[in-house]
Design a protein around this motif. Structure first.
Motif, short mmCIF file in Angstrom:
data_model
loop_
_atom_site.label_atom_id
_atom_site.label_comp_id
_atom_site.label_asym_id
_atom_site.label_seq_id
_atom_site.Cartn_x
_atom_site.Cartn_y
_atom_site.Cartn_z
N ALA A 121 0.89 -1.22 -0.14
CA ALA A 121 -0.10 -0.02 0.09
C ALA A 121 0.85 1.20 0.00
O ALA A 121 0.46 2.27 -0.83
CB ALA A 121 -0.84 0.00 1.07
N ALA A 122 1.91 1.22 0.73
CA ALA A 122 2.95 2.29 0.86
C ALA A 122 3.60 2.50 -0.38
O ALA A 122 3.55 3.62 -0.83
CB ALA A 122 3.95 2.27 2.15
N LYS A 123 4.06 1.59 -1.15
CA LYS A 123 4.75 1.67 -2.31
C LYS A 123 4.09 2.32 -3.25
O LYS A 123 4.55 3.00 -4.14
CB LYS A 123 5.17 0.19 -2.69
CG LYS A 123 6.06 0.17 -4.12
CD LYS A 123 6.62 -1.28 -4.29
CE LYS A 123 7.46 -1.79 -3.44
NZ LYS A 123 7.84 -3.20 -3.82
N TYR A 124 2.64 1.93 -3.54
CA TYR A 124 2.07 2.46 -4.77
C TYR A 124 0.79 3.53 -4.18
O TYR A 124 -0.14 4.11 -5.14
CB TYR A 124 1.00 1.30 -5.30
CG TYR A 124 2.11 0.23 -5.96
CD1 TYR A 124 2.62 0.78 -7.09
CD2 TYR A 124 2.42 -0.93 -5.32
CE1 TYR A 124 3.67 -0.08 -7.73
CE2 TYR A 124 3.21 -1.74 -5.76
CZ TYR A 124 4.02 -1.33 -7.20
OH TYR A 124 4.71 -2.26 -7.61
N ALA A 125 0.81 3.91 -2.95
CA ALA A 125 0.11 5.47 -2.68
C ALA A 125 0.49 6.48 -3.15
O ALA A 125 1.65 6.77 -3.71
CB ALA A 125 0.19 5.52 -1.23
N LEU A 126 -0.41 7.30 -3.75
CA LEU A 126 -0.14 8.63 -4.18
C LEU A 126 0.71 9.45 -2.98
O LEU A 126 0.61 9.27 -1.86
CB LEU A 126 -1.18 9.29 -4.52
CG LEU A 126 -2.04 8.89 -5.64
CD1 LEU A 126 -3.37 9.76 -5.72
CD2 LEU A 126 -1.38 8.76 -6.74
N ALA B 163 -4.78 5.77 -1.30
CA ALA B 163 -5.07 6.65 -2.35
C ALA B 163 -4.31 6.16 -3.53
O ALA B 163 -2.92 6.18 -3.78
CB ALA B 163 -4.91 8.14 -1.84
N SER B 164 -5.08 6.08 -4.69
CA SER B 164 -4.09 5.55 -5.82
C SER B 164 -4.61 5.92 -6.93
O SER B 164 -6.07 6.18 -7.15
CB SER B 164 -3.99 3.85 -5.75
OG SER B 164 -3.19 3.59 -6.89
N GLU B 165 -4.11 5.79 -8.44
CA GLU B 165 -4.61 5.74 -9.51
C GLU B 165 -5.53 4.61 -9.66
O GLU B 165 -5.19 3.49 -9.06
CB GLU B 165 -3.62 5.91 -10.70
CG GLU B 165 -2.90 7.08 -10.62
CD GLU B 165 -3.52 8.34 -11.17
OE1 GLU B 165 -4.35 8.34 -11.94
OE2 GLU B 165 -3.13 9.41 -10.60
N PRO B 166 -6.66 4.63 -10.49
CA PRO B 166 -7.65 3.38 -10.51
C PRO B 166 -6.72 2.30 -11.39
O PRO B 166 -5.87 2.41 -12.24
CB PRO B 166 -8.60 3.74 -11.35
CG PRO B 166 -8.31 5.12 -11.92
CD PRO B 166 -7.30 5.69 -11.12
N LEU B 167 -7.00 1.07 -10.78
CA LEU B 167 -6.63 -0.10 -11.48
C LEU B 167 -7.77 -0.83 -12.27
O LEU B 167 -9.17 -0.74 -11.79
CB LEU B 167 -6.10 -1.24 -10.42
CG LEU B 167 -4.82 -0.55 -9.56
CD1 LEU B 167 -4.43 -1.76 -8.46
CD2 LEU B 167 -3.61 -0.22 -10.46
N ASP C 170 -11.39 1.78 -7.20
CA ASP C 170 -12.26 2.70 -7.56
C ASP C 170 -11.54 4.07 -8.18
O ASP C 170 -10.27 4.04 -8.26
CB ASP C 170 -13.26 3.25 -6.43
CG ASP C 170 -12.71 3.98 -5.42
OD1 ASP C 170 -11.60 4.46 -5.53
OD2 ASP C 170 -13.30 3.64 -4.25
N GLU C 171 -12.09 5.10 -8.49
CA GLU C 171 -11.66 6.28 -9.09
C GLU C 171 -10.35 6.86 -8.21
O GLU C 171 -9.55 7.59 -8.85
CB GLU C 171 -12.33 7.19 -9.58
CG GLU C 171 -13.63 6.82 -10.81
CD GLU C 171 -12.54 6.33 -12.06
OE1 GLU C 171 -11.88 7.14 -12.37
OE2 GLU C 171 -12.91 5.37 -12.60
N GLU C 172 -10.52 6.76 -7.05
CA GLU C 172 -9.55 7.21 -5.97
C GLU C 172 -8.61 6.48 -5.27
O GLU C 172 -7.82 6.98 -4.41
CB GLU C 172 -10.33 8.09 -5.17
CG GLU C 172 -11.08 9.10 -5.82
CD GLU C 172 -12.06 10.00 -4.90
OE1 GLU C 172 -12.48 9.53 -3.62
OE2 GLU C 172 -12.80 10.85 -5.17
N SER C 173 -9.10 5.32 -5.12
CA SER C 173 -8.16 4.31 -4.37
C SER C 173 -8.08 2.77 -4.57
O SER C 173 -8.68 2.43 -5.47
CB SER C 173 -8.70 4.23 -2.79
OG SER C 173 -10.23 3.87 -2.87
#
Length: 105
Positions: A13-18, A43-47, A95-98
């Protein structure tokens, strides 16, 4: 083993968080049986749904263009193996934000 499972989930989660975003860990008890859920959300770009389905396979790596770092691609596959060995399940949602990874105990 449970420490390894949680450590892999939090590191992923930390590696890919915004950048400068929050990682949320939620523990839920389910009263209809003795188990519960652990969800880790960043928080991330959507997958894509396809990526979420294959994320627990060995050597699947996230997109380093999203701010992630290089890794071996085995962290989530280890999570899956631990879940399978202890009759738990895991899945990823986006989703769109996480992005949220949930382990059902």
């Amino acid at each position: 083993m449970f420490y390894r499972l949680l450590n892999n989930l939090v590191q992923n989660a930390a590696k890919y968080a915004l950048e400068n975003s929050t990682i949320t860990v939620v523990l839920e008890q389910e009263y209809h049986h003795l188990g519960g859920r652990i969800s880790i959300k960043n928080a991330s770009e959507p997958l894509s749904l396809e990526f979420c389905r294959k994320a627990f396979e060995p050597f699947v790596k996230g997109d380093t263009a999203r701010g992630g770092q290089n890794g071996s691609g085995i962290g989530l596959s280890i999570v899956k193996e631990i879940c399978d060995a202890h009759l738990m399940s895991c899945y990823m949602e986006s989703d769109e934000e996480s992005v949220t990874v949930t382990v059902v105990i």
